[in-house]
Every structure is written in C-alpha cells, then in structure tokens.
Design a protein around this motif. Sequence first.
Motif, mmCIF file in Angstrom:
data_model
loop_
_atom_site.group_PDB
_atom_site.id
_atom_site.type_symbol
_atom_site.label_atom_id
_atom_site.label_comp_id
_atom_site.label_asym_id
_atom_site.label_seq_id
_atom_site.Cartn_x
_atom_site.Cartn_y
_atom_site.Cartn_z
ATOM 1 N N PRO A 1 -46.162 48.611 -21.836
ATOM 2 C CA PRO A 1 -45.933 49.570 -20.754
ATOM 3 C C PRO A 1 -47.003 50.666 -20.713
ATOM 4 O O PRO A 1 -47.171 51.317 -19.697
ATOM 5 C CB PRO A 1 -44.562 50.158 -21.088
ATOM 6 N N ALA A 2 -47.736 50.853 -21.804
ATOM 7 C CA ALA A 2 -48.787 51.872 -21.863
ATOM 8 C C ALA A 2 -50.089 51.294 -21.315
ATOM 9 O O ALA A 2 -50.504 50.218 -21.734
ATOM 10 C CB ALA A 2 -48.990 52.343 -23.295
ATOM 11 N N PRO A 3 -50.736 51.981 -20.392
ATOM 12 C CA PRO A 3 -51.996 51.483 -19.834
ATOM 13 C C PRO A 3 -53.066 51.232 -20.900
ATOM 14 O O PRO A 3 -53.793 50.265 -20.829
ATOM 15 C CB PRO A 3 -52.432 52.580 -18.873
ATOM 16 N N LYS A 4 -53.167 52.065 -21.885
ATOM 17 C CA LYS A 4 -54.106 51.912 -22.999
ATOM 18 C C LYS A 4 -53.314 52.138 -24.283
ATOM 19 O O LYS A 4 -53.137 53.264 -24.731
ATOM 20 C CB LYS A 4 -55.257 52.917 -22.909
ATOM 21 N N THR A 5 -52.808 51.060 -24.889
ATOM 22 C CA THR A 5 -51.939 51.162 -26.062
ATOM 23 C C THR A 5 -52.719 51.661 -27.272
ATOM 24 O O THR A 5 -53.754 51.104 -27.622
ATOM 25 C CB THR A 5 -51.297 49.801 -26.372
ATOM 26 N N ILE B 1 -44.018 52.434 -28.446
ATOM 27 C CA ILE B 1 -45.413 52.208 -28.080
ATOM 28 C C ILE B 1 -45.989 53.487 -27.485
ATOM 29 O O ILE B 1 -45.379 54.099 -26.610
ATOM 30 C CB ILE B 1 -45.522 51.034 -27.074
ATOM 31 N N THR B 2 -47.158 53.869 -28.005
ATOM 32 C CA THR B 2 -47.844 55.057 -27.487
ATOM 33 C C THR B 2 -49.099 54.627 -26.743
ATOM 34 O O THR B 2 -49.636 53.553 -26.970
ATOM 35 C CB THR B 2 -48.249 56.022 -28.620
ATOM 36 N N THR C 1 -52.862 56.157 -24.530
ATOM 37 C CA THR C 1 -53.940 57.146 -24.471
ATOM 38 C C THR C 1 -53.563 58.373 -23.649
ATOM 39 O O THR C 1 -54.042 59.461 -23.892
ATOM 40 C CB THR C 1 -55.202 56.495 -23.873
ATOM 41 N N TYR C 2 -52.711 58.203 -22.680
ATOM 42 C CA TYR C 2 -52.418 59.280 -21.737
ATOM 43 C C TYR C 2 -51.174 60.074 -22.112
ATOM 44 O O TYR C 2 -50.391 60.458 -21.258
ATOM 45 C CB TYR C 2 -52.289 58.695 -20.323
ATOM 46 N N ALA C 3 -50.963 60.310 -23.415
ATOM 47 C CA ALA C 3 -49.838 61.104 -23.917
ATOM 48 C C ALA C 3 -48.497 60.510 -23.515
ATOM 49 O O ALA C 3 -47.560 61.232 -23.203
ATOM 50 C CB ALA C 3 -49.952 62.566 -23.454
ATOM 51 N N ASP C 4 -48.407 59.189 -23.491
ATOM 52 C CA ASP C 4 -47.165 58.537 -23.116
ATOM 53 C C ASP C 4 -46.536 57.853 -24.332
ATOM 54 O O ASP C 4 -47.218 57.436 -25.250
ATOM 55 C CB ASP C 4 -47.361 57.533 -21.971
ATOM 56 N N LEU C 5 -45.207 57.783 -24.313
ATOM 57 C CA LEU C 5 -44.442 57.178 -25.396
ATOM 58 C C LEU C 5 -43.333 56.347 -24.766
ATOM 59 O O LEU C 5 -42.586 56.836 -23.919
ATOM 60 C CB LEU C 5 -43.850 58.265 -26.297
ATOM 61 N N TYR C 6 -43.227 55.075 -25.165
ATOM 62 C CA TYR C 6 -42.265 54.164 -24.567
ATOM 63 C C TYR C 6 -41.393 53.534 -25.637
ATOM 64 O O TYR C 6 -41.846 53.257 -26.738
ATOM 65 C CB TYR C 6 -42.981 53.033 -23.816
ATOM 66 N N GLN C 7 -40.145 53.285 -25.266
ATOM 67 C CA GLN C 7 -39.224 52.529 -26.112
ATOM 68 C C GLN C 7 -39.055 51.169 -25.439
ATOM 69 O O GLN C 7 -38.730 51.093 -24.253
ATOM 70 C CB GLN C 7 -37.887 53.251 -26.199
ATOM 71 N N VAL C 8 -39.277 50.080 -26.189
ATOM 72 C CA VAL C 8 -39.243 48.736 -25.617
ATOM 73 C C VAL C 8 -38.204 47.903 -26.349
ATOM 74 O O VAL C 8 -38.192 47.841 -27.573
ATOM 75 C CB VAL C 8 -40.635 48.063 -25.736
ATOM 76 N N GLU C 9 -37.325 47.265 -25.573
ATOM 77 C CA GLU C 9 -36.321 46.372 -26.132
ATOM 78 C C GLU C 9 -36.979 45.032 -26.434
ATOM 79 O O GLU C 9 -37.637 44.444 -25.570
ATOM 80 C CB GLU C 9 -35.187 46.201 -25.131
#
Length: 168
Positions: free
Chosen positions: A118-122, A134-135, A137-145
């Motif tokens: 889900p992160a454009p640049k993991t 998953i984190t 480059t753009y200060a994003d943090l995702y939870q993935v099932e």
Amino acid sequence: FDILCVCFFCLMLRRPPRSTLFPYTTLFRSPARPAGLISVGDSLYVITWTRGAGGTRYHLVQFDAGGDLIRRIKIKRIQEPSQIAWDGKHLWITSWFSRLVYKVDIGTLSVIGSFKSPAPKTTGIAWDGKYFWITGTYADLYQVEVDSIKLYRIIFHDISIYRKDRQN
C-alpha cells in the motif's frame, strides 16, 4: 620495511572494532552493503547489495548464531529488495522499486508469491503475529491483513501529524 609498515597500518584501519558481531572475514572484506535483516531462530538473514560495472546485485545471506555464513543466494526475481520480515512460516521481502512484497520459502529461498504494497515507496516491514506493518517514504504507515492479502486499514497517512500531537 617502511612500505610494509604502511600497508599493515592501512589494513588495520579497515578492520572493524572487536565488538563487531560478525568476524571480519565473514562480512567486512566483501564489498556487500547490508539493507534489511531479520532474526529467525538461530539464524540471521541479511539482504545485501553490491554495485559494480555489471550493475547492482542483491543477495540474501544466512548466518548462524556465531556469525558464520550458512548460505548466500543471488536475488533475481525481486527488483531492489530492501526490507525483510518473518511471519513464522515465510520470509517477506519488500521491493522499493516495484512496490511489491514478496513471499519467500525459507527452505529454498525462492519466491512463491507477492502482493502490492500500500506504500508507494516501501521502506519498512514488520510482522506482529497477525498483521504486517508497512512504512513508506512519504511518512505513511499501513496495517495489512495477511490472510486475504488486502489492506486492512491505514493507521497514519502522515506520521508528522502524530509527532505534532505528541509535542502538545
């Protein structure tokens, strides 16, 4: 004699401190650079990269608890592998370039599946026993099932908001 002393001195400068986990001959004489690592049982798996005239090469290297090399394989199917996680059954390796997360069989070290990050640049991946985190480059943090390999929810799209909340 003077040239011999200078050569010996230069070699000593290249040696890592004695507190280094891995012996000098195992890791530091190689031009390989570590990218991601994970501990699995008594083994340490490290993604390494080298850059040369033939381009950049990536390897997955396995060390035992004493720091001795167990095996090293060239990573061919994953473009720019960078981070690694362990879910108790499989290794999961991220590709910053292709935006995929690859499922790797720990016995053969071969790719057996993938899903789109889900992160454009993991830039990071971790497993908490139920979800991948998953984190990017753009200060994003995702939870993935993992079971269905779908995005469960976005925790923070911009972590800088979280940092501002903590300062107040």
